[in-house]
Design an enzyme around this catalytic site. Structure first.
Site, mmCIF file in Angstrom:
data_model
loop_
_atom_site.group_PDB
_atom_site.id
_atom_site.type_symbol
_atom_site.label_atom_id
_atom_site.label_comp_id
_atom_site.label_asym_id
_atom_site.label_seq_id
_atom_site.Cartn_x
_atom_site.Cartn_y
_atom_site.Cartn_z
ATOM 1 N N PRO A 49 0.841 -1.205 0.000
ATOM 2 C CA PRO A 49 0.000 0.000 0.000
ATOM 3 C C PRO A 49 0.875 1.253 0.000
ATOM 4 C CG PRO A 49 -0.709 -1.559 1.703
ATOM 5 C CD PRO A 49 0.611 -2.042 1.168
ATOM 6 N N GLU A 50 0.619 2.139 -0.958
ATOM 7 C CA GLU A 50 1.367 3.393 -1.032
ATOM 8 C C GLU A 50 0.465 4.545 -0.594
ATOM 9 O OE1 GLU A 50 3.909 4.185 -4.242
ATOM 10 O OE2 GLU A 50 4.292 2.093 -4.720
ATOM 11 N N LYS A 71 2.575 7.054 5.362
ATOM 12 C CA LYS A 71 1.722 5.874 5.184
ATOM 13 C C LYS A 71 1.179 5.362 6.525
ATOM 14 C CE LYS A 71 4.936 4.364 2.131
ATOM 15 N NZ LYS A 71 5.634 3.449 1.205
ATOM 16 N N ARG A 100 14.993 -1.873 -6.126
ATOM 17 C CA ARG A 100 13.593 -1.934 -6.558
ATOM 18 C C ARG A 100 13.509 -1.964 -8.074
ATOM 19 N NH1 ARG A 100 10.299 -0.197 -2.523
ATOM 20 N NH2 ARG A 100 8.805 -1.513 -3.591
#
Ligand SMILES: [Zn+2]
Length: 297
Positions: free
Chosen positions: A2-3, A58, A274
Site C-alpha cells: 500500500p502506497e 503511510k 527496486r
C-alpha cells in the site's frame, strides 16, 4: 505494498464509517505487531470513541475522545476491512486476499469490535504491519524520530522544499532519493516511477543535478500522479504487471510493453533494490546526460 494513495483512499473510507463509533474490544493476535513505547496499552482504547482518522506518510492516525491514540502502518501486505456481519462497509490496503474473503482467516491478526455491530479487521499475510499506541501528545515526537520528510500533498510541499530535500544527494539516483521517506514522505516504488516518467526524468539522474525547470516539472507530476490515483483509483498490478490495456500506471509494470508516449519498448533496471520501469527514449540519459526533452523547442 500500500502506497500513499492507497492509504489516503482507505483513510477516507474508514473515516466515513467509523468516526463516532465506540471501541468495544481491541485484540491483536501477534504481540510483535503491537508497539507500546509509552505507558499506554492497546487496551486503553477500549471504550473510546473514534474522533478522527488522520494520515502522516503511510501511517493512519486514529484519534479518540481520550489521549490514547492508535497509529497503524500496513507495511508490505496489511489490509483493513470494516464489516457489519458479512457486509463490507469499507476496505483498503493490500488487495490480497480479496477484500470480500470471509473473516477472520489465518492471516487476520487484528480485530476491533465497535458499537453499532461494526468490526474493523486487520489482515496481513506477512505480519510486518504494526499497531502503535501513543499518548496524543507524543504523536508528533514519534514522527519526528522517524525523520519523515515533507508530505507531497500539503501546501508546505513547494518546489523549493523539493529542491532542498534533493540538494544533499549529489551522487544518489533521483529514484532512490524519492523513495527515501526522510526526503519526501509517502512515495513508494510505483508512484516514483510514474512521476519520473511523467517528468521525462531518467531514474538514475543524480538527485541534486535537476535543473530548476526539471524540479518544477517533477514537483507538479508528483502531485498530479498521487492526486490522479486518489481520485480515479489506485494503481493495480496483478502478479506485478499492468494490464496492457489499462492506462494507469503508465510506466511501472509496463516493462517490455511499448511506451504510451513514443512506442519505444519500456526498459527495466534495479534502483535501490527496486524494479524500475522507464522509457529509454522519453526519459533520456542517466546521471550526467541531459534530458533530451530539454532541447526540444
Ligand atoms: Zn517513450
Amino acid at each position: 505494498m500500500p502506497e500513499l494513495p492507497e492509504v489516503e483512499t482507505t483513510r477516507r473510507e474508514l473515516e466515513r464509517v467509523i468516526v463516532g463509533r465506540r471501541v468495544v474490544t481491541a485484540y491483536v493476535g501477534k504481540p510483535k505487531m503491537i508497539v507500546e513505547p509509552g505507558s499506554l496499552r492497546l487496551t486503553d482504547i477500549v471504550g473510546a470513541r473514534f474522533q478522527a482518522i488522520g494520515r502522516r506518510a503511510k501511517y493512519f492516525i486514529f484519534s479518540f475522545d481520550r489521549p490514547a491514540t492508535l497509529l497503524v502502518h500496513l507495511k508490505l501486505s496489511g489490509q483493513l476491512v470494516v464489516r457489519r456481519g458479512d457486509q463490507t462497509l469499507a476496505a483498503g490496503g493490500h488487495p490480497v486476499p480479496r477484500f470480500d474473503t470471509p473473516l477472520p482467516h489465518r492471516a487476520t491478526h487484528g480485530r476491533f469490535d465497535l458499537d453499532d455491530g461494526l468490526t474493523l479487521w486487520m489482515t496481513d499475510i506477512r505480519q510486518f504491519g504494526r499497531f502503535i499506541i501513543l499518548d496524543r501528545s507524543d504523536v508528533d515526537g514519534y514522527f519526528a524520530d522517524r525523520r519523515l520528510g515533507v508530505e507531497p500533498l500539503v501546501s508546505e510541499f513547494t518546489v523549493d522544499a523539493l529542491a532542498q530535500a534533493l540538494a544533499p544527494h549529489r551522487m544518489l539516483p533521483i529514484k532512490a532519493a524519492l523513495l527515501d521517506q526522510t526526503n519526501v514522505a509517502g512515495l513508494g516504488n510505483i508512484y516514483v516511477d510514474e512521476a519520473l516518467f511523467a517528468s521525462r526524468l531518467h531514474p538514475l539522474r543524480a538527485a541534486a543535478s535537476l535543473t530548476p525547470t526539471e524540479l518544477a516539472t517533477l514537483h507538479t507530476e508528483i502531485r498530479s500522479v498521487l492526486s490522479y490515483a486518489i481520485q480515479n483509483g489506485v494503481a493495480e498490478l496483478p502478479a506485478g504487471k499492468v494490464d496492457p490495456d489499462s492506462n494507469f500506471p503508465r510506466a511501472h509494470g509496463r516493462f517490455s510493453l511499448p511506451c504510451l508516449f513514443c512506442g519505444t519498448t519500456m526498459a527495466r533496471i534495479q534502483v535501490a533494490g527496486r524494479s524500475t520501469d522507464y522509457c529509454p527514449t522519453c526519459q533520456g540519459q542517466s546521471s550526467t546526460g541531459k534530458n533530451p526533452h530539454e532541447r526540444v523547442g
